[in-house]
Design a protein around this motif. Structure first.
Motif, PDB file in Angstrom:
ATOM      1  N   ASP A   1      85.404  32.984 101.912  1.00  0.00           N
ATOM      2  CA  ASP A   1      84.759  33.964 101.036  1.00  0.00           C
ATOM      3  C   ASP A   1      83.273  33.677 100.859  1.00  0.00           C
ATOM      4  O   ASP A   1      82.870  32.529 100.661  1.00  0.00           O
ATOM      5  CB  ASP A   1      85.427  33.967  99.661  1.00  0.00           C
ATOM      6  N   ASP A   2      82.469  34.749 100.941  1.00  0.00           N
ATOM      7  CA  ASP A   2      81.012  34.722 100.721  1.00  0.00           C
ATOM      8  C   ASP A   2      80.217  34.130 101.888  1.00  0.00           C
ATOM      9  O   ASP A   2      78.995  33.981 101.783  1.00  0.00           O
ATOM     10  CB  ASP A   2      80.650  33.958  99.435  1.00  0.00           C
ATOM     11  N   TYR A   3      80.878  33.792 102.993  1.00  0.00           N
ATOM     12  CA  TYR A   3      80.180  33.254 104.161  1.00  0.00           C
ATOM     13  C   TYR A   3      79.384  34.356 104.849  1.00  0.00           C
ATOM     14  O   TYR A   3      79.824  35.501 104.934  1.00  0.00           O
ATOM     15  CB  TYR A   3      81.204  32.667 105.135  1.00  0.00           C
ATOM     16  N   PHE A   4      78.182  34.007 105.353  1.00  0.00           N
ATOM     17  CA  PHE A   4      77.320  34.980 106.020  1.00  0.00           C
ATOM     18  C   PHE A   4      77.477  34.913 107.543  1.00  0.00           C
ATOM     19  O   PHE A   4      77.507  33.836 108.131  1.00  0.00           O
ATOM     20  CB  PHE A   4      75.850  34.698 105.705  1.00  0.00           C
ATOM     21  N   LEU A   5      77.535  36.072 108.159  1.00  0.00           N
ATOM     22  CA  LEU A   5      77.428  36.214 109.608  1.00  0.00           C
ATOM     23  C   LEU A   5      76.243  37.128 109.891  1.00  0.00           C
ATOM     24  O   LEU A   5      76.070  38.150 109.230  1.00  0.00           O
ATOM     25  CB  LEU A   5      78.700  36.844 110.194  1.00  0.00           C
ATOM     26  N   GLY A   6      75.411  36.734 110.860  1.00  0.00           N
ATOM     27  CA  GLY A   6      74.253  37.557 111.187  1.00  0.00           C
ATOM     28  C   GLY A   6      72.968  37.061 110.565  1.00  0.00           C
ATOM     29  O   GLY A   6      71.907  37.658 110.786  1.00  0.00           O
ATOM     30  N   ASP A   7      73.029  35.953 109.806  1.00  0.00           N
ATOM     31  CA  ASP A   7      71.808  35.460 109.170  1.00  0.00           C
ATOM     32  C   ASP A   7      70.795  34.981 110.212  1.00  0.00           C
ATOM     33  O   ASP A   7      69.590  35.184 110.061  1.00  0.00           O
ATOM     34  CB  ASP A   7      72.089  34.356 108.140  1.00  0.00           C
ATOM     35  N   MET A   8      71.278  34.371 111.314  1.00  0.00           N
ATOM     36  CA  MET A   8      70.361  33.963 112.382  1.00  0.00           C
ATOM     37  C   MET A   8      69.734  35.162 113.064  1.00  0.00           C
ATOM     38  O   MET A   8      68.556  35.151 113.439  1.00  0.00           O
ATOM     39  CB  MET A   8      71.108  33.116 113.413  1.00  0.00           C
ATOM     40  N   GLU A   9      70.549  36.231 113.221  1.00  0.00           N
ATOM     41  CA  GLU A   9      70.086  37.408 113.951  1.00  0.00           C
ATOM     42  C   GLU A   9      69.007  38.186 113.204  1.00  0.00           C
ATOM     43  O   GLU A   9      68.359  39.047 113.784  1.00  0.00           O
ATOM     44  CB  GLU A   9      71.272  38.328 114.266  1.00  0.00           C
ATOM     45  N   ILE A  10      68.832  37.876 111.921  1.00  0.00           N
ATOM     46  CA  ILE A  10      67.733  38.493 111.174  1.00  0.00           C
ATOM     47  C   ILE A  10      66.399  38.106 111.808  1.00  0.00           C
ATOM     48  O   ILE A  10      65.449  38.894 111.868  1.00  0.00           O
ATOM     49  CB  ILE A  10      67.754  38.034 109.703  1.00  0.00           C
ATOM     50  N   PHE A  11      66.329  36.885 112.355  1.00  0.00           N
ATOM     51  CA  PHE A  11      65.068  36.360 112.882  1.00  0.00           C
ATOM     52  C   PHE A  11      65.063  36.134 114.388  1.00  0.00           C
ATOM     53  O   PHE A  11      63.998  36.165 115.011  1.00  0.00           O
ATOM     54  CB  PHE A  11      64.743  35.024 112.196  1.00  0.00           C
ATOM     55  N   TYR A  12      66.241  35.871 114.983  1.00  0.00           N
ATOM     56  CA  TYR A  12      66.297  35.512 116.396  1.00  0.00           C
ATOM     57  C   TYR A  12      67.277  36.406 117.152  1.00  0.00           C
ATOM     58  O   TYR A  12      68.228  36.928 116.559  1.00  0.00           O
ATOM     59  CB  TYR A  12      66.748  34.046 116.561  1.00  0.00           C
ATOM     60  N   PRO A  13      67.082  36.554 118.472  1.00  0.00           N
ATOM     61  CA  PRO A  13      68.038  37.310 119.292  1.00  0.00           C
ATOM     62  C   PRO A  13      69.407  36.640 119.269  1.00  0.00           C
ATOM     63  O   PRO A  13      69.528  35.435 119.039  1.00  0.00           O
ATOM     64  CB  PRO A  13      67.434  37.245 120.708  1.00  0.00           C
ATOM     65  N   LYS A  14      70.444  37.419 119.503  1.00  0.00           N
ATOM     66  CA  LYS A  14      71.808  36.898 119.500  1.00  0.00           C
ATOM     67  C   LYS A  14      72.009  35.883 120.622  1.00  0.00           C
ATOM     68  O   LYS A  14      71.542  36.075 121.733  1.00  0.00           O
ATOM     69  CB  LYS A  14      72.791  38.056 119.680  1.00  0.00           C
ATOM     70  N   ASN A  15      72.702  34.780 120.306  1.00  0.00           N
ATOM     71  CA  ASN A  15      73.051  33.785 121.320  1.00  0.00           C
ATOM     72  C   ASN A  15      74.282  34.268 122.073  1.00  0.00           C
ATOM     73  O   ASN A  15      75.326  34.513 121.476  1.00  0.00           O
ATOM     74  CB  ASN A  15      73.326  32.435 120.654  1.00  0.00           C
ATOM     75  N   ASN A  16      74.176  34.389 123.379  1.00  0.00           N
ATOM     76  CA  ASN A  16      75.250  34.976 124.167  1.00  0.00           C
ATOM     77  C   ASN A  16      76.474  34.086 124.340  1.00  0.00           C
ATOM     78  O   ASN A  16      77.451  34.508 124.952  1.00  0.00           O
ATOM     79  CB  ASN A  16      74.713  35.375 125.544  1.00  0.00           C
TER      80      ASN A  16
END
Length: 213
Positions: free
Chosen positions: A85-100
């Motif tokens: 609960d309350d864990y974030f997904l996509g916080d890295m993608e706010i600043f960087y391209p997605k890691n494949n």
């Protein structure tokens, strides 16, 4: 395991969305964003994030659990983190391209508060409250990974460090899952726990469940 989008269900019903936001610990920030927010439900084993996902989403776990792992070039999986609960997904993608090579998989049936990063990037980056949450999330993830990575090489010491820093109330639940997180076999982990119990370092609460003394 299913590919992203095979079973996922999107919920746009405003009453249901607003009810989840009202219960969220991030309610104030979410309401201040003034963007299109919806819910996504995933079945256990479904990929929540993967290189095959076209959309770039920010998601907050409303309930359920996820496992985040890296796929090496040889096809083996390397555990990075897990969350509830309350864990974030996509916080890295706010600043960087997605890691494949990074995947997130639903460990249980999962529901997330979700919105598009690309569609709302400018608004997200201009909201100080949202950025503060993202920075806190990233700092916590880096700190947790550093703690485990910097732990002594001994597997026994890594197990103790894992229980202290990564398990709620110092309680390890589930040998198989913990072994994956610790990059060892279930047999190795069980042997360490048996010895630690004999040494009075942990106590067995039930099948596959141990707590630091």
């Amino acid at each position: 395991m299913s590919w992203f989008g095979e079973f996922m269900e999107r919920i746009f019903d405003k009453k249901k969305v607003n009810a989840c936001i009202a219960k969220s610990k991030y309610r104030t920030v979410l309401e201040s964003l003034d963007i299109d927010i919806y819910l996504i439900k995933y079945e256990k084993g479904e990929l929540v994030c993967s290189p095959f996902q076209d959309e770039n989403l920010f998601q907050i776990v409303e309930h359920g659990s996820i496992s985040i792992y890296f796929i090496r070039d040889d096809g083996t999986r390397y555990s990075l983190s897990n969350g509830t609960d309350d864990y974030f997904l996509g916080d890295m993608e706010i600043f960087y391209p997605k890691n494949n090579n990074i995947y997130a998989e639903a460990g249980q049936d999962l529901a997330c508060i979700s919105f598009s990063i690309e569609q709302h990037r400018e608004r997200l980056l201009s909201n100080n409250g949202f950025l503060a949450l993202v920075c806190h999330s990233l700092s916590a993830k880096i700190g947790a990974m550093t703690t485990i990575s910097a732990a002594p090489a001994s597997l026994a010491e890594r197990v103790m460090s894992y229980m202290k820093h990564k398990c709620n109330n110092g309680t390890l639940k589930g040998i198989e899952q913990a072994a994956f997180q610790l990059h060892c076999s279930a047999r190795q982990l069980q042997r360490i726990l048996n010895q630690s119990e004999a040494d009075g370092l942990v106590e067995r609460l039930g099948k596959g469940t141990y707590r630091l003394v």
